[in-house]
Design an enzyme around this catalytic site. Structure first.
Site, PDB file in Angstrom:
ATOM      1  N   GLY A   7      -0.559 -16.437   3.740  1.00  0.00           N
ATOM      2  CA  GLY A   7      -0.458 -15.354   2.762  1.00  0.00           C
ATOM      3  C   GLY A   7       0.837 -15.467   1.987  1.00  0.00           C
ATOM      4  CG  LEU A   8       1.969 -18.659   0.855  1.00  0.00           C
ATOM      5  CD1 LEU A   8       1.709 -20.101   0.440  1.00  0.00           C
ATOM      6  CD2 LEU A   8       3.276 -18.553   1.638  1.00  0.00           C
ATOM      7  N   GLY A   9       1.635 -14.133  -1.176  1.00  0.00           N
ATOM      8  CA  GLY A   9       1.674 -13.208  -2.306  1.00  0.00           C
ATOM      9  C   GLY A   9       3.096 -12.795  -2.628  1.00  0.00           C
ATOM     10  CG  MET A  11       5.912  -8.195   0.467  1.00  0.00           C
ATOM     11  SD  MET A  11       7.573  -7.580   0.828  1.00  0.00           S
ATOM     12  CE  MET A  11       7.410  -7.159   2.554  1.00  0.00           C
ATOM     13  CG  ASN A  86       2.400  -2.611   5.286  1.00  0.00           C
ATOM     14  OD1 ASN A  86       3.392  -2.618   6.009  1.00  0.00           O
ATOM     15  ND2 ASN A  86       2.487  -2.601   3.969  1.00  0.00           N
ATOM     16  CB  SER A 112      11.136  -2.415   4.994  1.00  0.00           C
ATOM     17  OG  SER A 112      11.431  -1.586   3.895  1.00  0.00           O
ATOM     18  N   GLY A 114      10.335  -5.209   0.025  1.00  0.00           N
ATOM     19  CA  GLY A 114       9.659  -5.271  -1.264  1.00  0.00           C
ATOM     20  C   GLY A 114      10.084  -6.470  -2.087  1.00  0.00           C
ATOM     21  CE  LYS A 164       7.676  -1.497   5.943  1.00  0.00           C
ATOM     22  NZ  LYS A 164       6.493  -1.229   5.182  1.00  0.00           N
ATOM     23  CG  HIS A 167      10.800   2.461   6.800  1.00  0.00           C
ATOM     24  ND1 HIS A 167      10.069   2.123   5.678  1.00  0.00           N
ATOM     25  CD2 HIS A 167      12.094   2.196   6.492  1.00  0.00           C
ATOM     26  CE1 HIS A 167      10.884   1.666   4.744  1.00  0.00           C
ATOM     27  NE2 HIS A 167      12.118   1.701   5.209  1.00  0.00           N
ATOM     28  CG  ASN A 168       6.217   2.403   4.812  1.00  0.00           C
ATOM     29  OD1 ASN A 168       7.286   1.912   5.095  1.00  0.00           O
ATOM     30  ND2 ASN A 168       5.272   1.705   4.223  1.00  0.00           N
ATOM     31  CD  GLU A 171       8.814   3.843   1.043  1.00  0.00           C
ATOM     32  OE1 GLU A 171       7.736   3.760   0.422  1.00  0.00           O
ATOM     33  OE2 GLU A 171       9.267   2.913   1.732  1.00  0.00           O
TER      34      GLU A 171
END
Length: 294
Positions: A7-9, A11, A86, A112, A114, A164, A167-168, A171
């Site tokens: 997965g090389l999107g 992120m 996620n 985390s 972005g 996480k 955390h979100n 946020e």
């Protein structure tokens, strides 16, 4: 060390670069051949020396499940799979069990950072057995921000994604508070420069934060956020946080209210949601909707 990265999107691609800059070898696979180093998961696994570590950065749910299923067939006992997407923490427990039956380790990692992670490092929260975490540690060290903080072995399998998720949730509530304050300032005649009020808070105040800095960036781009539609998605973790609060009888009034405010944004053009949308775009590169619907 060597790492397989699936997965090389937005992120994953930047993570590959940061790990390589730290001197490690990364072999990346993505369904988009323009991004990939290899043509298949099978080829990725064949190019890694054992004990292998394969880090998965694909969307939560079906995509993660099918990737882990396939890796379960390709990897050997002693290898480790890391889920850095996620995923919901309950999925981690299931994946760890499925892989453990084949002697393969599993570590879940909340990530985390972005679109800023390549430059600043990624905050990492990971869960799993010590011996499996140890096999991944050089990669954690490469990804984390410089200094003493920014990564934590949060506990057992699932703890990383649970941390996480919380955390979100926090946020969500912080962004909602900035957005509500911004709308109120914009609503009164006496305050003539809302953007500069926000900017003044960046030094010496108790509410200064990176999110506040990003809010100022967004207002510098578009002073009254006129170009945005007041619509903000929720990515799942906010809902899961509220569900976990209900399951554990923990009161979460601010986080719950911020989630419901996003639902409200879908009913009308909400000024607060323009700020939420602008902030999500600033820190995560999340898509924004313009007035024209683009």
């Amino acid at each position: 060390m060597e790492l397989g990265l699936v997965g090389l999107g937005k992120m994953g691609g930047n993570m590959r670069e940061r790990i390589r800059r730290a001197g490690h070898t990364v072999i990346g696979f993505d369904r988009n051949p323009d991004l990939a180093d290899v043509e298949s998961l099978e080829e990725l696994v064949s190019k890694l020396k054992g004990p292998r570590v394969v880090w998965v950065m694909v969307p939560a749910g079906a995509a993660t499940q099918s990737t882990i299923d396939e890796l379960g067939e390709l990897l050997q006992p002693g290898d480790v799979v890391v889920d850095g997407g996620n995923s919901r923490w309950t999925d981690d427990e299931k994946h760890a069990e499925e892989l453990a039956a084949k002697g393969i380790g599993f570590v879940d990692c909340g990530v985390s950072g972005g679109v800023w992670g390549l430059q600043n490092g990624y905050a990492l929260m990971y869960g799993g057995d010590k011996e499996n975490v140890a096999k991944v540690q050089p990669v954690f060290d490469a990804l984390k921000p410089e200094g003493d903080f920014g990564s934590v072995h949060a506990g057992k399998v699932g703890a990383g994604h649970f941390a996480k998720m919380v955390h979100n949730g926090i946020e969500y509530a912080m962004m909602q508070a900035y957005a509500e304050g911004w709308e109120l300032l914009e609503a009164v005649d006496s305050v003539t420069d809302v953007r500069e009020v926000f900017r003044s808070w960046q030094e010496g105040t108790v509410i200064r934060s990176w999110l506040l800095d990003l809010a100022v960036n967004a207002l510098d781009d578009d002073e009254h956020l006129d170009k945005l539609r007041g619509f903000a998605q929720d990515s799942g973790e906010g809902r899961w946080t509220v569900e976990a609060a209900i399951d554990n009888a923990v009161p979460l009034p601010a986080i719950t209210a911020s989630l419901f405010a996003r639902f409200a944004s879908r009913q009308d053009d909400s000024p607060q949601m323009k700020m939420i949308a602008a902030l999500r775009n600033q820190f995560g590169g999340h898509a924004v909707e313009s007035k024209s619907g683009h």
